[in-house]
Design a protein around this motif. Structure first.
Motif, short mmCIF file in Angstrom:
data_model
loop_
_atom_site.label_atom_id
_atom_site.label_comp_id
_atom_site.label_asym_id
_atom_site.label_seq_id
_atom_site.Cartn_x
_atom_site.Cartn_y
_atom_site.Cartn_z
N PHE A 1 17.00 -15.83 -54.22
CA PHE A 1 17.07 -17.06 -55.01
C PHE A 1 17.91 -18.13 -54.31
O PHE A 1 17.55 -19.30 -54.28
CB PHE A 1 17.64 -16.75 -56.39
N ALA B 1 16.63 -21.85 -55.44
CA ALA B 1 16.18 -21.77 -56.83
C ALA B 1 17.26 -22.25 -57.78
O ALA B 1 18.45 -22.07 -57.55
CB ALA B 1 15.78 -20.32 -57.17
N LEU C 1 18.22 -22.60 -62.14
CA LEU C 1 17.94 -21.98 -63.43
C LEU C 1 17.85 -23.01 -64.54
O LEU C 1 18.60 -23.98 -64.57
CB LEU C 1 19.04 -20.97 -63.77
N PHE D 1 20.68 -15.19 -62.55
CA PHE D 1 19.90 -14.37 -61.63
C PHE D 1 20.42 -12.94 -61.66
O PHE D 1 21.58 -12.69 -62.00
CB PHE D 1 20.01 -14.90 -60.19
N GLY E 1 9.60 -17.15 -64.00
CA GLY E 1 9.33 -18.51 -63.58
C GLY E 1 9.09 -19.40 -64.79
O GLY E 1 8.75 -18.92 -65.88
N LEU F 1 13.66 -19.61 -64.44
CA LEU F 1 13.76 -20.57 -63.34
C LEU F 1 13.40 -21.97 -63.83
O LEU F 1 12.51 -22.16 -64.66
CB LEU F 1 12.81 -20.19 -62.21
N VAL G 1 12.17 -24.44 -57.76
CA VAL G 1 12.31 -23.68 -56.52
C VAL G 1 11.88 -24.59 -55.39
O VAL G 1 10.82 -25.21 -55.44
CB VAL G 1 11.46 -22.40 -56.53
N GLN H 1 7.22 -19.78 -59.70
CA GLN H 1 7.31 -20.43 -61.00
C GLN H 1 6.32 -19.85 -62.00
O GLN H 1 6.48 -20.02 -63.20
CB GLN H 1 7.04 -21.94 -60.85
#
Length: 431
Positions: A167, A172, A174, A179, A195, A226, A229, A236
């Motif tokens: 990640f 990535a 959030l 994570f 995702g 997520l 990204v 996703q």
């Protein structure tokens, strides 16, 4: 008694282009070998330009807009190219991807090599590596995915596995939750990160109530969703579980790819070292994707952007030059009687043409000066508003006024030729 005779002597005019000769003890004016000083031409041209200030402002407006558009567009193009390449250096130029390559077996079959499970740890030993993680697609055997308690309808959602460092390596971010970390991965915990689009399909939009999903008959706790990204946007729309969990529950054989984020400027070196660090016995069997040197990318982007904006600036200059030509030609038509008077007292065709050429050149030069200033101010202003670093070649700002003068001379060539072709008698009759 005779009255004294007085003779009034008036000073004889000194006309440009004429010279005095003595003939029989007296002076006379002649047009032969006419010469005129450049200063006289400039003086007459300045007087002609300044005699109509409103027309001067309207005439220079076209050149002002053309030069300003050229300077501003090229300046903004260089600034935009600088911003693009800066972002490339900060994001794209720090990504290195290592994937399994193809190899030929003893029976002639082509198969993929395998990346080692500890590939991220091997990469982190290299100087310049900020983070690394592995990724692989998980075959769940046709099992559907269902969200609990919000979602009841079964969905076909891709399932992937990742190490804890993936990640960070992918940049990535959030939308909620967290994570999974190395502890989840080491223990093989039944946790997943969704995702954004996968969460919407499963009816899960928050994690504070500890929602769960079912993959077939197995339950997994959702600990994060997520938001965005930078790379591998397919995540996703996926369910992502720890790598060890996928190995134990679904028999994942090997990771598919290794994602590496490097420090700025280290990507090319890491790209050369990565195959040896990951598989020192068979480095040639790995496919490494590293970004090109930032300098070449910067040059390519700058050339493309500057070429586009230079074309737009050239079009604006063409419009400005046509404006100067039209107004200068109109001025010639209005000053036919003046041109005829000058010709009748000895001014040559070259003198008349030179005066109108200098007038159009002065108009173009003034427009270039003002336009260059406006273009520089526009570039700086837009850069300040956008919080950019303005980039502008100083030589362009210095050459732009001269370019405006050159455009004025070219635009005034035809009107000057028309003015020089005026015949004195016809001009005086029409006047």
């Amino acid at each position: 008694m005779r009255r004294p005779r007085f003779r009034l002597r008036l000073p004889r005019p000194r006309l440009p282009g004429l010279r005095r000769r003595r003939a029989g003890g007296r002076q006379r004016l002649t047009g032969r070998g006419r010469r005129i000083r450049v200063g006289d031409l400039f003086g007459e041209a300045l007087a002609g330009v300044a005699a109509r200030p409103s027309r001067l402002a309207l005439t220079t407006l076209g050149t002002v807009l053309g030069i300003a558009a050229m300077v501003a567009t090229i300046g903004l193009g260089q600034t935009a190219a600088g911003q693009i390449t800066d972002r490339f250096d900060a994001v794209a130029a720090t990504r290195v991807t290592v994937a399994a390559g193809e190899t030929e077996g003893p029976d002639g079959e082509v198969a993929l090599t395998q990346l080692p499970w500890d590939a991220p740890e091997r990469m982190k030993r290299l100087a310049g590596v900020a983070s690394a993680g592995i990724f692989g697609a998980v075959d769940v055997g046709g099992d559907s995915v269902r969200g609990v308690p919000y979602g009841t309808q079964e969905q076909t959602v891709p399932v992937g596995a990742a190490s804890a460092g993936l990640f960070e390596a992918l940049g990535a971010r959030l939308a909620g939750g967290r994570f999974f970390d190395e502890g989840h991965d080491a223990r093989g915990d039944a946790v997943v990160v969704l995702g954004r689009y996968a969460a919407e399909r499963l009816g899960i939009n928050r994690v504070d109530s500890q929602p769960s999903i079912f993959i077939g008959d197995r339950a997994f706790t959702v600990i994060g969703i997520l938001d965005a990204v930078d790379y591998r946007t397919e995540l996703q729309d996926s369910v992502i579980m720890p790598m060890t969990t996928a190995r134990e529950l679904y028999g994942l054989a090997a990771p598919e790819a290794l994602e590496v984020r490097t420090d700025v400027g280290a990507a090319q070196l890491i790209g050369r070292q990565a195959p040896i660090a990951v598989d020192p016995n068979n480095p040639d069997l790995l496919d490494v994707n590293a970004p090109p040197p930032p300098g070449s990318m910067r040059d390519n982007v700058s050339a493309d952007v500057n070429g586009l904006f230079l074309a737009l600036g050239g079009l604006a200059l063409l419009v400005g030059g046509l404006g100067i030509a039209n107004v200068t030609l109109l001025s010639v038509m209005e000053r036919v009687s003046e041109i005829g008077l000058r010709r009748s007292i000895g001014a040559g065709r070259s003198h008349v043409a030179g005066q109108f050429l200098i007038e159009s050149g002065i108009v173009g030069l003034l427009g270039g000066l003002v336009g260059s200033t406006v273009g520089v101010l526009a570039t700086v202003g837009v850069s300040v508003v956008r919080d950019w670093t303005p980039l502008l070649d100083v030589r362009l700002a210095l050459v732009a006024p001269l370019l405006g003068g050159l455009i004025g001379l070219v635009a005034g060539a035809y009107p000057a030729w028309r003015a020089a072709a005026v015949e004195p008698i016809a001009a005086l009759r029409s006047g």
